[in-house]
Design an enzyme around this catalytic site. Sequence first.
Site, PDB file in Angstrom:
ATOM      1  CG  ASP A  98       4.883  47.706  60.411  1.00  0.00           C
ATOM      2  OD1 ASP A  98       5.851  48.396  60.069  1.00  0.00           O
ATOM      3  OD2 ASP A  98       3.835  48.179  60.890  1.00  0.00           O
ATOM      4  CD  GLU A 132       9.553  48.948  62.008  1.00  0.00           C
ATOM      5  OE1 GLU A 132       9.816  50.120  61.710  1.00  0.00           O
ATOM      6  OE2 GLU A 132       8.384  48.556  62.187  1.00  0.00           O
TER       7      GLU A 132
END
Length: 617
Positions: free
Chosen positions: A330, A359
């Site tokens: 993330d 990400e």
Amino acid sequence: MKRQIFLLITFFIAINLFSQEMTVERVEPPFWWTGMTNSNLQLLIYGTDIYETTPQIDYPGINIKDVVYVQNPNYIFIDLEISKETKPGNFNILFKFNGEVVQSYPYELKERKAGSASRKGFNRSDVIYLLMPDRFANGDPSNDDMPGMLEKANRQNPDGRHGGDIKGIIDHLDYISELGMTALWVNPLVENNNPQYSYHGYAITDFYKIDPRFGSNEDYLKLINECHERDLKVIMDMIFNHCSLYHWFIQDLPMENWVHQFKEFTRTNYRASIIPDQYSSEYDRNKMLSGWFDHHMPDFDQRNELLATYLIQNTIWWIEYAGIDGIRVDTQPYPYKEFISEWSRAIFNEYPNFNIVGEAWLQKEAITAYFQKDAANKDGYNSNIPCITDFPMYFALSSAFNENDSWTEGLASLYYVLAQDFLYADPQNNVIFCDNHDLDRFYSSVGEDLNKWKMGMAFLLTTRGIPMIYYGTEILMTGEANKGHGFIREDFPGGWQGDKKDAFITEGRTSEQNEAYNYLQKLLKWRKDKDVIHYGKLKHFVPEDEVYVYFRYDEDDCIMVAFNNSGHEMKALKTGIFKECMQDYNYAVNIISGEIINYLEALTLPPKSTLILELKK
Ligand code: CA
């Protein structure tokens, strides 16, 4: 004399009181393994006034190298060395005060599974299905509300918990597998015991425990085993930038610099471009790296070596414990970039064939490329993260089929994204997508036009990169992010007992949904064993007259893909242009219709359509 006796009594009372009060509440990681490549292990010990004690371990092969005492008396960190000869087994960590054992905590070293180190991660042959566990299927209504968990289920609230769980995913693995998916990325499943907005999973309150409303750690193991039985790989979602304000170690911080602290709430500026920007200001840089993601998400300071080690070991623990096949990181650009490199290096040190996707929600190709492993960065930075999310491709895909073709718009926008692939160290390792849990659903992006939706799916599954498809795309679920995240994360119809529609079965879907499902399924099943799509080269021709054509090819195979972006005109392909790719081939198979095309000189495309042909000699 009286005074001396008094002091002596006070002293013994103090010891007695101390030994009664002092309990070790947590040891993390909760267990470990023998035979790891890195022989070091750092244990975080948490317990009231534990700093008064000296830890001791009597187990052959284990040596306490160092004990680190920190600001908060309730923590100590023990540095262990586990020699290669150490046998798996159980022992007690003894905590001594004035030579007496005042606490004893059982610990286990498990035997590392054979072949664990050589496990393979997801790769270019995969198509990833992303699902949000609270919103996919409720397999066990009895865990919707759990004792001790602050937020209770409320399916009427778009931002509340709806009750989806691991059992619900397991119940529908055949559905996912039959659709043609080969890997599963599930949004975080670890505990998020927050009073509200706890369903999405990105505000962790326990890094070692699956949220009981999703199931237990053992249920997670079961999910992974069931996936592996169906040749589905599992990608675990992990967060290193922040955790929840309600995390136990945030409520009783080990030390000041565990998280970034400000006099008043300071939010990150979400501008990851600052990291590679050679002109960025200290002010912006500090906000980007130290600002909090949100009010309830304290921002970790990964420059703190104890925290960095904690996060690295947590990752290795999950890989080894659960046998996952990959990690999705993330907010990769938000933690200190040096930490990300160190973290990734440590993972690949234990699992050289593993895979990780970061990400990187960034607008531009060059800035995205900066964060991929082995990027040719001017400052020498190497993230060691092999795969990166391709947001520039997403932005182009979300609008290309709505736009009128021009020099830069429409199909040209896709062309221009690919034309910049020289920036990436390995563009084939870009994870590509039309939407995800944070973005408008693709069917909404294309104005609920099934033809445009098919063009998106066709592009995604034939261009370079590792495709990711968000749950519900196959049944044309809609939703726009600006109306609230709840609307792009709606419950999959049929996932809950009593749902009026069950889109998991053919009869429960509308004819349009079935057309979409069948189209996607056909593409996915075809792609599954097409090496030429996974590893072949790509050659494209500049879009012309609303038509874009590219080829995927290797020594054995050649796939031709053509798009007509016109809303009303039938297009005849000027096949002479593509001679360098087509000249050795005599006929073709249309992979959607199955039709054999014997005359390759005259290919036509209806408005808003895609032609995917396997060229044959
Ligand atoms: Ca449930």
